[in-house]
Every structure is written in structure tokens, then in C-alpha cells.
Motif scaffolding. Structure first.
Motif, PDB file in Angstrom:
ATOM      1  N   VAL A 222       0.866  -1.178  -0.127  1.00  0.00           N
ATOM      2  CA  VAL A 222       0.141  -0.092  -0.060  1.00  0.00           C
ATOM      3  C   VAL A 222       0.873   1.198  -0.217  1.00  0.00           C
ATOM      4  O   VAL A 222       0.677   2.030  -0.757  1.00  0.00           O
ATOM      5  CB  VAL A 222      -0.966   0.099   1.237  1.00  0.00           C
ATOM      6  N   VAL A 223       1.957   1.199   0.723  1.00  0.00           N
ATOM      7  CA  VAL A 223       2.937   2.337   0.904  1.00  0.00           C
ATOM      8  C   VAL A 223       3.657   2.545  -0.474  1.00  0.00           C
ATOM      9  O   VAL A 223       3.709   3.386  -0.971  1.00  0.00           O
ATOM     10  CB  VAL A 223       3.825   2.139   2.142  1.00  0.00           C
ATOM     11  N   VAL A 224       4.056   1.464  -0.992  1.00  0.00           N
ATOM     12  CA  VAL A 224       5.093   1.455  -2.095  1.00  0.00           C
ATOM     13  C   VAL A 224       4.371   1.928  -3.358  1.00  0.00           C
ATOM     14  O   VAL A 224       4.754   2.755  -3.898  1.00  0.00           O
ATOM     15  CB  VAL A 224       5.624   0.085  -2.436  1.00  0.00           C
ATOM     16  N   LEU A 225       3.014   1.464  -3.548  1.00  0.00           N
ATOM     17  CA  LEU A 225       2.192   1.876  -4.465  1.00  0.00           C
ATOM     18  C   LEU A 225       2.084   3.378  -4.465  1.00  0.00           C
ATOM     19  O   LEU A 225       2.345   4.073  -5.752  1.00  0.00           O
ATOM     20  CB  LEU A 225       0.788   1.134  -4.530  1.00  0.00           C
ATOM     21  N   ALA A 226       1.691   4.126  -3.386  1.00  0.00           N
ATOM     22  CA  ALA A 226       1.671   5.286  -3.317  1.00  0.00           C
ATOM     23  C   ALA A 226       2.830   6.164  -3.540  1.00  0.00           C
ATOM     24  O   ALA A 226       3.167   7.228  -4.197  1.00  0.00           O
ATOM     25  CB  ALA A 226       1.306   5.804  -1.765  1.00  0.00           C
ATOM     26  N   VAL A 227       4.254   5.705  -2.933  1.00  0.00           N
ATOM     27  CA  VAL A 227       5.419   6.344  -2.996  1.00  0.00           C
ATOM     28  C   VAL A 227       5.888   6.335  -4.656  1.00  0.00           C
ATOM     29  O   VAL A 227       6.137   7.195  -4.971  1.00  0.00           O
ATOM     30  CB  VAL A 227       6.568   5.486  -2.092  1.00  0.00           C
ATOM     31  N   GLU A 228       5.557   5.084  -5.397  1.00  0.00           N
ATOM     32  CA  GLU A 228       6.186   5.118  -6.889  1.00  0.00           C
ATOM     33  C   GLU A 228       5.344   5.843  -7.550  1.00  0.00           C
ATOM     34  O   GLU A 228       5.773   6.450  -8.520  1.00  0.00           O
ATOM     35  CB  GLU A 228       5.920   3.455  -7.175  1.00  0.00           C
ATOM     36  N   ALA A 229       3.783   6.041  -7.280  1.00  0.00           N
ATOM     37  CA  ALA A 229       3.147   6.527  -7.960  1.00  0.00           C
ATOM     38  C   ALA A 229       3.188   8.112  -8.052  1.00  0.00           C
ATOM     39  O   ALA A 229       3.290   8.895  -9.092  1.00  0.00           O
ATOM     40  CB  ALA A 229       1.427   6.697  -7.662  1.00  0.00           C
ATOM     41  N   THR A 230       3.800   8.457  -6.699  1.00  0.00           N
ATOM     42  CA  THR A 230       4.189   9.985  -6.563  1.00  0.00           C
ATOM     43  C   THR A 230       5.534  10.500  -7.127  1.00  0.00           C
ATOM     44  O   THR A 230       5.684  11.207  -7.839  1.00  0.00           O
ATOM     45  CB  THR A 230       4.585  10.232  -5.104  1.00  0.00           C
ATOM     46  N   ALA A 231       6.637   9.209  -7.142  1.00  0.00           N
ATOM     47  CA  ALA A 231       7.777   9.484  -7.747  1.00  0.00           C
ATOM     48  C   ALA A 231       7.489   9.623  -9.502  1.00  0.00           C
ATOM     49  O   ALA A 231       8.246  10.326  -9.933  1.00  0.00           O
ATOM     50  CB  ALA A 231       8.605   8.223  -7.456  1.00  0.00           C
ATOM     51  N   GLY A 232       6.904   8.623  -9.845  1.00  0.00           N
ATOM     52  CA  GLY A 232       6.374   8.740 -11.299  1.00  0.00           C
ATOM     53  C   GLY A 232       5.892  10.050 -11.607  1.00  0.00           C
ATOM     54  O   GLY A 232       6.012  10.311 -12.917  1.00  0.00           O
ATOM     55  N   ALA A 233       4.927  10.382 -10.893  1.00  0.00           N
ATOM     56  CA  ALA A 233       4.214  11.594 -11.038  1.00  0.00           C
ATOM     57  C   ALA A 233       5.267  12.783 -11.179  1.00  0.00           C
ATOM     58  O   ALA A 233       4.982  13.835 -12.010  1.00  0.00           O
ATOM     59  CB  ALA A 233       3.181  12.109 -10.099  1.00  0.00           C
ATOM     60  N   ALA A 234       6.128  12.880 -10.155  1.00  0.00           N
ATOM     61  CA  ALA A 234       7.292  13.893 -10.308  1.00  0.00           C
ATOM     62  C   ALA A 234       8.045  13.927 -11.378  1.00  0.00           C
ATOM     63  O   ALA A 234       8.219  15.030 -12.129  1.00  0.00           O
ATOM     64  CB  ALA A 234       7.987  13.725  -8.942  1.00  0.00           C
ATOM     65  N   ILE A 235       8.544  12.792 -12.082  1.00  0.00           N
ATOM     66  CA  ILE A 235       8.973  12.755 -13.268  1.00  0.00           C
ATOM     67  C   ILE A 235       8.214  13.297 -14.552  1.00  0.00           C
ATOM     68  O   ILE A 235       8.611  14.175 -15.304  1.00  0.00           O
ATOM     69  CB  ILE A 235       9.420  11.430 -13.574  1.00  0.00           C
ATOM     70  N   LEU A 236       6.984  12.627 -14.358  1.00  0.00           N
ATOM     71  CA  LEU A 236       6.052  13.140 -15.434  1.00  0.00           C
ATOM     72  C   LEU A 236       5.533  14.719 -15.635  1.00  0.00           C
ATOM     73  O   LEU A 236       5.689  15.202 -16.624  1.00  0.00           O
ATOM     74  CB  LEU A 236       4.840  12.380 -15.587  1.00  0.00           C
ATOM     75  N   GLU A 237       5.498  15.135 -14.387  1.00  0.00           N
ATOM     76  CA  GLU A 237       5.271  16.838 -14.185  1.00  0.00           C
ATOM     77  C   GLU A 237       6.411  17.543 -14.727  1.00  0.00           C
ATOM     78  O   GLU A 237       6.101  18.591 -15.448  1.00  0.00           O
ATOM     79  CB  GLU A 237       4.917  17.201 -12.765  1.00  0.00           C
ATOM     80  N   SER A 238       7.728  17.029 -14.537  1.00  0.00           N
ATOM     81  CA  SER A 238       8.779  17.898 -15.055  1.00  0.00           C
ATOM     82  C   SER A 238       8.945  17.712 -16.703  1.00  0.00           C
ATOM     83  O   SER A 238       9.147  18.689 -17.378  1.00  0.00           O
ATOM     84  CB  SER A 238      10.036  17.378 -14.561  1.00  0.00           C
ATOM     85  N   TRP A 239       8.175  16.739 -17.579  1.00  0.00           N
ATOM     86  CA  TRP A 239       8.138  16.672 -18.718  1.00  0.00           C
ATOM     87  C   TRP A 239       6.754  17.387 -19.243  1.00  0.00           C
ATOM     88  O   TRP A 239       6.885  18.262 -20.385  1.00  0.00           O
ATOM     89  CB  TRP A 239       7.721  15.370 -19.192  1.00  0.00           C
ATOM     90  N   ILE A 240       5.496  17.252 -18.679  1.00  0.00           N
ATOM     91  CA  ILE A 240       4.599  18.023 -18.979  1.00  0.00           C
ATOM     92  C   ILE A 240       3.959  18.810 -17.609  1.00  0.00           C
ATOM     93  O   ILE A 240       3.049  18.194 -17.311  1.00  0.00           O
ATOM     94  CB  ILE A 240       3.262  17.298 -19.634  1.00  0.00           C
ATOM     95  N   PRO A 241       4.377  20.136 -17.456  1.00  0.00           N
ATOM     96  CA  PRO A 241       4.079  20.901 -16.245  1.00  0.00           C
ATOM     97  C   PRO A 241       2.720  21.003 -16.348  1.00  0.00           C
ATOM     98  O   PRO A 241       2.062  21.549 -15.305  1.00  0.00           O
ATOM     99  CB  PRO A 241       4.925  21.963 -16.171  1.00  0.00           C
TER     100      PRO A 241
END
Length: 221
Positions: free
Chosen positions: A117-136
Motif C-alpha cells: 500500500v505504501v510502495v504503490l503510493a510512493v512510486e506513483a508519486t515518484a513517477g508523477a514527479a518525473i512526468l510533471e517535469s516533462w508536462i508541467p
């Protein structure tokens, strides 16, 4: 970062005993299983979280990785021996239940659930941080929601689609890591054009405060 279903329903319909193909059968191919295993040990932390570890331990992070890698190998060998001696679908939770008692199996099983449960949230947040830098234009919470919806939908559609999804996206991670290793090696040995070998060379292991700039304790931290 996802569950690993391996069975799917086949046949003309439920409860049709006359159909030899009815019932459950394997829905993942060997290439799916292999890439799921490889991709499963490569999380977003390798791309995002490793920077904080390096900042904490300095070059000594190499010892941290070596120690943890050795521990993982030992644990997996032990788990393999226990699984071979007592094959069961409960894995380590069932082994703990058998060796220590129901309280141990119950605790470890739910702790494993909580971990994911924790890992899913952490990795989704990490992936979102990368994607946001590409498409802010899309906020980080929006990317995290999209990632979670896509992964959940893929798992719910069918075992085959899940296997294909994991195969190709895990392949991207493997290729990316291979490229990082090659490019990093070329930079360290001064072969990569436009890179100062003095700044990117092996001297970085000791030139900035030594191999353990924050002391030996940082390795365990």
C-alpha cells in the motif's frame, strides 16, 4: 509495484465439466514472468530515491548497496529452501505461521499488504514527479491519479494484458538502466565526447571529503 495474477478462466462457461479446457489455466507466458521478475526489483526509487541515499552516505553508498544486496541474496536463498521443503501459496507468511505460530504468519501477511500500500503510493508519486517535469501543465496529483488508474485498470482487464503491460514497461526500465551504465562508464573513463574526465572520473570517490565524508555510520543510514 503491482500484484502478480497467474490464472485466468477459460472454457465455454462456468460450471461446464464436459469441456476439457474449462477451469483455471496459466495466463502468463515465460517472457512475461521473466520480465515481471526483473522489473519487479527495479522500482522508482532507483531513479528518484538513490540521489538522497548518495547525498547521505557519499561514495560510501557503494558499501550500503553491497551489504543490502548480500542480505537480499541470503534471504532469497533461505526462502527458496523453505519453499522447496514446504511448497505453499502462502510463501513467507505460511512459513512463519508454521515455524513460529499463527501470530507470526498473521502479522507478516498484513505487514506485507501494508508495505505494498505504501510502495504503490510512493512510486506513483515518484513517477508523477518525473512526468510533471516533462508536462508541467498537468499537476503532480493528476499524474499520480492517472498512473494509479492505468495500473489498476490493466490488472483488472485480464491476465494477458497485465503480462504484456508489465513486459514492455519493465523492458523500458531495463533498457534505461543499461543505457545509464554504458553512458556513465564512457563518462568516467573519458571516452564520452564533451565530458571532462577529471570531473567525472573515479577521483570523485575520494576527492570530496573522502570515501566516507559523513562518517561510517552513514553507510547504515
Amino acid at each position: 509495484m503491482t500484484s502478480q495474477p497467474t490464472l485466468t478462466k477459460a472454457g465455454s462457461g462456468p460450471g461446464d465439466p464436459g469441456d476439457p479446457h474449462s477451469g483455471l489455466h496459466a495466463g502468463l507466458k515465460n517472457r512475461h514472468l521473466s520480465m515481471i521478475a526483473i522489473g519487479g526489483v527495479i522500482g522508482a526509487g532507483l531513479f528518484v530515491g538513490s540521489s538522497s541515499g548518495i547525498a547521505t552516505a557519499g561514495p560510501g553508498i557503494l558499501l550500503s548497496y553491497a551489504l543490502v544486496g548480500t542480505l537480499v541474496v541470503l534471504v532469497m536463498r533461505m526462502l527458496g529452501e523453505m519453499s522447496a521443503a514446504n511448497p505453499t501459496s502462502g510463501s513467507f507468511s505460511a512459513h512463519a505461521d508454521r515455524a513460529l505460530g499463527p501470530w507470526a504468519g498473521f502479522s507478516i501477511g498484513w505487514l506485507y499488504w501494508f508495505f505494498w500500500v505504501v510502495v504503490l503510493a510512493v512510486e506513483a508519486t515518484a513517477g508523477a514527479a518525473i512526468l510533471e517535469s516533462w508536462i508541467p501543465a498537468v499537476p503532480q496529483w493528476g499524474w499520480a491519479l492517472i498512473v494509479m488508474v492505468v495500473l489498476t485498470a490493466t490488472n483488472l482487464v485480464s491476465v494477458g494484458s497485465y503480462g504484456e503491460f508489465e513486459f514492455w514497461f519493465a523492458g523500458i526500465k531495463v533498457v534505461a538502466i543499461g543505457a545509464f551504465i554504458v553512458i556513465g562508464g564512457l563518462a568516467v573513463f573519458g571516452v564520452l565526447p564533451g565530458v571532462d574526465s577529471d570531473k567525472a572520473g573515479v577521483g570523485n570517490l575520494v576527492d570530496h571529503g573522502g570515501f566516507l565524508p559523513h562518517g561510517p555510520g552513514a553507510i547504515l543510514t
